[in-house]
Design a protein around this motif. Structure first.
Motif, PDB file in Angstrom:
ATOM      1  N   ASN A 189       0.822  -1.196   0.000  1.00  0.00           N
ATOM      2  CA  ASN A 189       0.000   0.000   0.000  1.00  0.00           C
ATOM      3  C   ASN A 189       0.859   1.251   0.000  1.00  0.00           C
ATOM      4  O   ASN A 189       0.476   2.296  -0.515  1.00  0.00           O
ATOM      5  N   ASP A 190       2.057   1.125   0.584  1.00  0.00           N
ATOM      6  CA  ASP A 190       3.004   2.219   0.731  1.00  0.00           C
ATOM      7  C   ASP A 190       4.390   1.599   0.797  1.00  0.00           C
ATOM      8  O   ASP A 190       4.527   0.354   0.825  1.00  0.00           O
ATOM      9  N   PRO A 191       5.462   2.394   0.816  1.00  0.00           N
ATOM     10  CA  PRO A 191       6.800   1.801   0.880  1.00  0.00           C
ATOM     11  C   PRO A 191       7.006   0.901   2.098  1.00  0.00           C
ATOM     12  O   PRO A 191       7.708  -0.115   2.004  1.00  0.00           O
ATOM     13  N   ALA A 192       6.395   1.249   3.240  1.00  0.00           N
ATOM     14  CA  ALA A 192       6.519   0.382   4.416  1.00  0.00           C
ATOM     15  C   ALA A 192       5.911  -0.985   4.154  1.00  0.00           C
ATOM     16  O   ALA A 192       6.469  -2.023   4.534  1.00  0.00           O
ATOM     17  N   GLY A 193       4.763  -1.015   3.493  1.00  0.00           N
ATOM     18  CA  GLY A 193       4.147  -2.293   3.185  1.00  0.00           C
ATOM     19  C   GLY A 193       5.024  -3.173   2.315  1.00  0.00           C
ATOM     20  O   GLY A 193       5.120  -4.386   2.525  1.00  0.00           O
ATOM     21  N   VAL A 194       5.681  -2.572   1.312  1.00  0.00           N
ATOM     22  CA  VAL A 194       6.603  -3.344   0.475  1.00  0.00           C
ATOM     23  C   VAL A 194       7.715  -3.931   1.328  1.00  0.00           C
ATOM     24  O   VAL A 194       8.103  -5.100   1.165  1.00  0.00           O
ATOM     25  N   PHE A 195       8.246  -3.123   2.253  1.00  0.00           N
ATOM     26  CA  PHE A 195       9.333  -3.596   3.114  1.00  0.00           C
ATOM     27  C   PHE A 195       8.877  -4.779   3.967  1.00  0.00           C
ATOM     28  O   PHE A 195       9.602  -5.772   4.109  1.00  0.00           O
ATOM     29  N   TYR A 196       7.676  -4.714   4.526  1.00  0.00           N
ATOM     30  CA  TYR A 196       7.189  -5.828   5.345  1.00  0.00           C
ATOM     31  C   TYR A 196       6.944  -7.068   4.494  1.00  0.00           C
ATOM     32  O   TYR A 196       7.158  -8.200   4.939  1.00  0.00           O
ATOM     33  N   GLY A 197       6.505  -6.864   3.256  1.00  0.00           N
ATOM     34  CA  GLY A 197       6.376  -7.998   2.359  1.00  0.00           C
ATOM     35  C   GLY A 197       7.714  -8.656   2.076  1.00  0.00           C
ATOM     36  O   GLY A 197       7.820  -9.890   1.998  1.00  0.00           O
ATOM     37  N   ALA A 198       8.762  -7.833   1.942  1.00  0.00           N
ATOM     38  CA  ALA A 198      10.100  -8.387   1.717  1.00  0.00           C
ATOM     39  C   ALA A 198      10.601  -9.134   2.948  1.00  0.00           C
ATOM     40  O   ALA A 198      11.295 -10.150   2.845  1.00  0.00           O
ATOM     41  N   GLN A 199      10.250  -8.654   4.144  1.00  0.00           N
ATOM     42  CA  GLN A 199      10.618  -9.380   5.363  1.00  0.00           C
ATOM     43  C   GLN A 199       9.942 -10.749   5.378  1.00  0.00           C
ATOM     44  O   GLN A 199      10.551 -11.757   5.771  1.00  0.00           O
ATOM     45  N   THR A 200       8.681 -10.802   4.961  1.00  0.00           N
ATOM     46  CA  THR A 200       7.987 -12.088   4.897  1.00  0.00           C
ATOM     47  C   THR A 200       8.637 -12.996   3.859  1.00  0.00           C
ATOM     48  O   THR A 200       8.828 -14.199   4.105  1.00  0.00           O
ATOM     49  N   LEU A 201       8.982 -12.439   2.700  1.00  0.00           N
ATOM     50  CA  LEU A 201       9.647 -13.237   1.675  1.00  0.00           C
ATOM     51  C   LEU A 201      10.924 -13.865   2.225  1.00  0.00           C
ATOM     52  O   LEU A 201      11.203 -15.045   1.989  1.00  0.00           O
ATOM     53  N   ARG A 202      11.684 -13.121   2.974  1.00  0.00           N
ATOM     54  CA  ARG A 202      12.926 -13.655   3.549  1.00  0.00           C
ATOM     55  C   ARG A 202      12.635 -14.815   4.484  1.00  0.00           C
ATOM     56  O   ARG A 202      13.375 -15.800   4.539  1.00  0.00           O
ATOM     57  N   GLN A 203      11.538 -14.726   5.248  1.00  0.00           N
ATOM     58  CA  GLN A 203      11.190 -15.806   6.170  1.00  0.00           C
ATOM     59  C   GLN A 203      10.734 -17.069   5.451  1.00  0.00           C
ATOM     60  O   GLN A 203      10.722 -18.149   6.050  1.00  0.00           O
ATOM     61  N   LEU A 204      10.342 -16.956   4.208  1.00  0.00           N
ATOM     62  CA  LEU A 204       9.964 -18.154   3.448  1.00  0.00           C
ATOM     63  C   LEU A 204      11.167 -19.021   3.098  1.00  0.00           C
ATOM     64  O   LEU A 204      11.008 -20.195   2.743  1.00  0.00           O
ATOM     65  N   LEU A 205      12.362 -18.450   3.196  1.00  0.00           N
ATOM     66  CA  LEU A 205      13.591 -19.192   2.923  1.00  0.00           C
ATOM     67  C   LEU A 205      14.089 -19.868   4.199  1.00  0.00           C
ATOM     68  O   LEU A 205      13.644 -19.544   5.306  1.00  0.00           O
ATOM     69  N   PRO A 206      15.038 -20.795   4.091  1.00  0.00           N
ATOM     70  CA  PRO A 206      15.585 -21.434   5.298  1.00  0.00           C
ATOM     71  C   PRO A 206      16.255 -20.419   6.225  1.00  0.00           C
ATOM     72  O   PRO A 206      16.611 -19.311   5.798  1.00  0.00           O
ATOM     73  N   PRO A 207      16.456 -20.772   7.491  1.00  0.00           N
ATOM     74  CA  PRO A 207      17.057 -19.842   8.450  1.00  0.00           C
ATOM     75  C   PRO A 207      18.413 -19.284   8.022  1.00  0.00           C
ATOM     76  O   PRO A 207      18.775 -18.174   8.417  1.00  0.00           O
ATOM     77  N   ASP A 208      19.152 -20.036   7.211  1.00  0.00           N
ATOM     78  CA  ASP A 208      20.455 -19.542   6.778  1.00  0.00           C
ATOM     79  C   ASP A 208      20.341 -18.295   5.908  1.00  0.00           C
ATOM     80  O   ASP A 208      21.349 -17.627   5.638  1.00  0.00           O
ATOM     81  N   ALA A 209      19.142 -17.948   5.479  1.00  0.00           N
ATOM     82  CA  ALA A 209      18.935 -16.694   4.747  1.00  0.00           C
ATOM     83  C   ALA A 209      19.189 -15.487   5.626  1.00  0.00           C
ATOM     84  O   ALA A 209      19.257 -14.354   5.128  1.00  0.00           O
ATOM     85  N   PHE A 210      19.364 -15.695   6.930  1.00  0.00           N
ATOM     86  CA  PHE A 210      19.618 -14.599   7.860  1.00  0.00           C
ATOM     87  C   PHE A 210      21.100 -14.492   8.229  1.00  0.00           C
ATOM     88  O   PHE A 210      21.460 -13.718   9.108  1.00  0.00           O
ATOM     89  N   ARG A 211      21.940 -15.252   7.557  1.00  0.00           N
ATOM     90  CA  ARG A 211      23.379 -15.160   7.813  1.00  0.00           C
ATOM     91  C   ARG A 211      24.008 -14.046   6.982  1.00  0.00           C
ATOM     92  O   ARG A 211      23.391 -13.522   6.046  1.00  0.00           O
ATOM     93  N   ARG A 212      25.249 -13.701   7.344  1.00  0.00           N
ATOM     94  CA  ARG A 212      25.956 -12.606   6.689  1.00  0.00           C
ATOM     95  C   ARG A 212      26.873 -13.074   5.571  1.00  0.00           C
ATOM     96  O   ARG A 212      27.479 -12.245   4.877  1.00  0.00           O
ATOM     97  N   ALA A 213      27.014 -14.366   5.394  1.00  0.00           N
ATOM     98  CA  ALA A 213      27.832 -14.929   4.316  1.00  0.00           C
ATOM     99  C   ALA A 213      27.293 -16.317   4.013  1.00  0.00           C
ATOM    100  O   ALA A 213      26.755 -16.995   4.904  1.00  0.00           O
TER     101      ALA A 213
END
Length: 528
Positions: A93-117
């Motif tokens: 709906n707004d830029p914040a909504g896009v950002f929260y959608g991207a946070q959800t997209l990241r959670q759809l991946l395995p936990p290693d998607a939260f690593r730095r390398a």
């Protein structure tokens, strides 16, 4: 890990009929101009974890597409995420909504998607086919972090902001000044940090008589640090709300500028708890703090500015010629009304500059400033009274919102203070008191948890006290539907693996690990 251990739980989630989207070196991301910030964030975060470049796409050629569409009917901060045979689409709906959608997209991946390398030999990265539609329950989803009692270096604070953003929280209430330290550079009053940012030692625990560590403590953020922190948070759709405490909790300022006080010169506080030292109510002191707030407003664009207003002892005012003269001249009834008068001076100051005063519920005593918003911490009564009087409220009662409180009755909990506040307690609390359900609920802007750091002297100890309780709170303020802890717990258990990947030293469900304990350091319990 189940495919859909999303946290906070979205409003609508459906499994798609496709195989999902496999991320490869040729996977492209594209965004319209309003979503470019999230595009850059997503590329950086997923690129670090996967080692994939995620080059910019060109419209329909991109496999991951981000856009803002206020006409999509998603509501403020709402989003829709679709992963199907054509790729992944996030519409906000707004830029914040896009950002929260991207946070959800990241959670759809395995936990290693939260690593730095990327890890050697990592499995393929696949986004499952889903359709998610979501938006938050409350506009104010906050966390108060006290950096006055124990200073958090800038890099730790930026990391903390990332953790708030991961949980779709959008307010960082930054407690910058108190009796024990002043943490923000004010150029016209340099002694606030030259003197006020440093104390000789700190009380250890809450035992009586007090015990001290004999170790100097201090630190502050330069104005450029603050600009960086505010910009970093804004890029993650988090508003930083500053708190400059008046007229109590001001001993660090008085140590730097003794003319602000009512008594003899003092040192920066080394004890915890409520201290008798308060500001005087002279015109000189009012002008001094207007000068402080002039610089604070330049640094923080937040609509809300917190002036504290809590735990202001009246003993010094009762014997002060200046205070008693002010009471007579202004036609005030007593020292409670004097505190209200003091706060109203800054309510008017902030209103003239297009801002709104935020204060703890003590500002209700002696009459509430006209434009004030109340932080209800001493239970829910203050919030109920303020809402019924037509004031906006942020709920944060101690029993369900104070993350410095002990997490179990086990004696191994470090520095056990307050009442027991478990993850389940945080999760099951409703920010809207039942007394306001019929009328007044619209005055509840939302809620926040408060992280008071008297007994958290390192970022590691902040991790332990904050997580996973903050994860539970995030769902409390985001999810609109009925919540059941039994349903939440399996998702939280999986979410802990994301925190592991990020290096968050949370309290394990089974209790503190040996190095997370503080044997022999006394806490306190409420009087019966």
């Amino acid at each position: 890990m189940p495919a859909f251990s999303l946290l906070p739980r979205p409003a609508e989630l459906a499994t798609g009929a496709y195989d999902g989207l496999v991320l490869t070196p040729s996977t492209r991301i594209d965004a319209d101009s309003a979503a470019r910030g999230t595009e850059a964030w997503l590329r950086a975060e997923l690129g670090a974890a996967t080692g994939l470049p995620f080059p910019r796409g060109d419209g329909e050629s991109a496999q991951i597409r981000l856009s803002v569409d206020a006409a999509a009917g998603l509501g403020t901060e709402g989003y829709r995420l679709i992963v199907d045979g054509e790729g992944a689409l996030i519409v906000g709906n707004d830029p914040a909504g896009v950002f929260y959608g991207a946070q959800t997209l990241r959670q759809l991946l395995p936990p290693d998607a939260f690593r730095r390398a990327p890890l050697a030999g990592a499995a393929h990265w696949t986004l499952p086919s889903v359709r998610v539609t979501d938006r938050p329950r409350f506009a104010w989803r906050g966390c108060m972090l006290d950096v006055a009692r124990h200073f958090m270096p800038k890099h730790g604070l930026l990391r903390f902001i990332d953790l708030l953003a991961m949980h779709k929280l959008n307010v960082l209430h930054l407690h910058l000044t108190d009796d024990q330290g002043w943490r923000v550079e004010i150029k016209r009053y340099p002694r606030l940090t030259e003197v006020g940012a440093w104390r000789a030692e700190s009380q250890v625990g809450a035992g009586q008589p007090p015990v001290y560590d004999g170790r100097p403590h201090g630190g502050f953020y330069t104005q450029d640090d603050i600009r960086e922190i505010v910009a970093y948070a804004a890029a993650r759709h988090i508003t930083v709300v500053p708190e400059i405490d008046i007229p109590g909790h001001s001993q660090a300022a008085i140590a730097a500028y003794p003319e602000l006080g009512e008594g003899d010169p003092v040192d920066v506080g080394r004890d915890w708890g409520v201290i008798e030292t308060v500001l005087n109510v002279s015109d000189t002191t009012l002008d001094f703090y207007r000068g402080v707030f002039d610089e604070v407003l330049e640094l923080f664009p937040s609509r809300y500015v917190c002036v504290g207003g809590d735990e202001c002892p009246k003993k010094q005012w009762r014997t002060s010629e200046t205070a008693q003269r002010r009471i007579r001249e202004e036609g005030l009834a007593d020292e409670d009304e004097l505190q209200s008068w003091f706060i109203r001076q800054f309510d008017a100051y902030l209103a003239e500059r297009g801002r709104r005063l935020l204060g703890w519920d003590e500002i209700l005593e002696g009459g509430l400033a006209e434009g004030a918003t109340v932080l209800s911490w001493r239970g829910t009564e203050g919030g109920i009274a303020a809402a019924r009087a037509g004031h906006d409220v942020v709920m944060c009662p101690t029993a369900t919102s104070y993350l410095d409180y002990r997490q179990s009755a086990d004696p191994d909990e470090p520095v056990p203070v307050g009442t027991v506040l478990t993850t389940a307690d945080v999760y099951t609390a409703d920010p809207v008191p039942p007394e306001l359900a019929a009328s007044g609920a619209d005055r509840v802007l939302g809620a926040q948890v408060n992280v008071w750091t008297e007994h958290m002297d390192t970022p590691r100890s902040v991790d332990f006290m904050v997580f996973p309780r903050l994860s539970a709170f995030a769902e409390t303020v985001w999810t609109r539907d009925t919540r059941e802890y039994a349903e939440f717990w399996p998702r939280l258990r999986d979410h802990l693996r994301r925190l592991d990947a990020l290096g968050v030293e949370y309290r394990p469900p089974a209790g503190p690990l040996p190095w997370q304990r503080r044997p022999g350091v006394a806490g306190w319990s409420p009087r019966s």
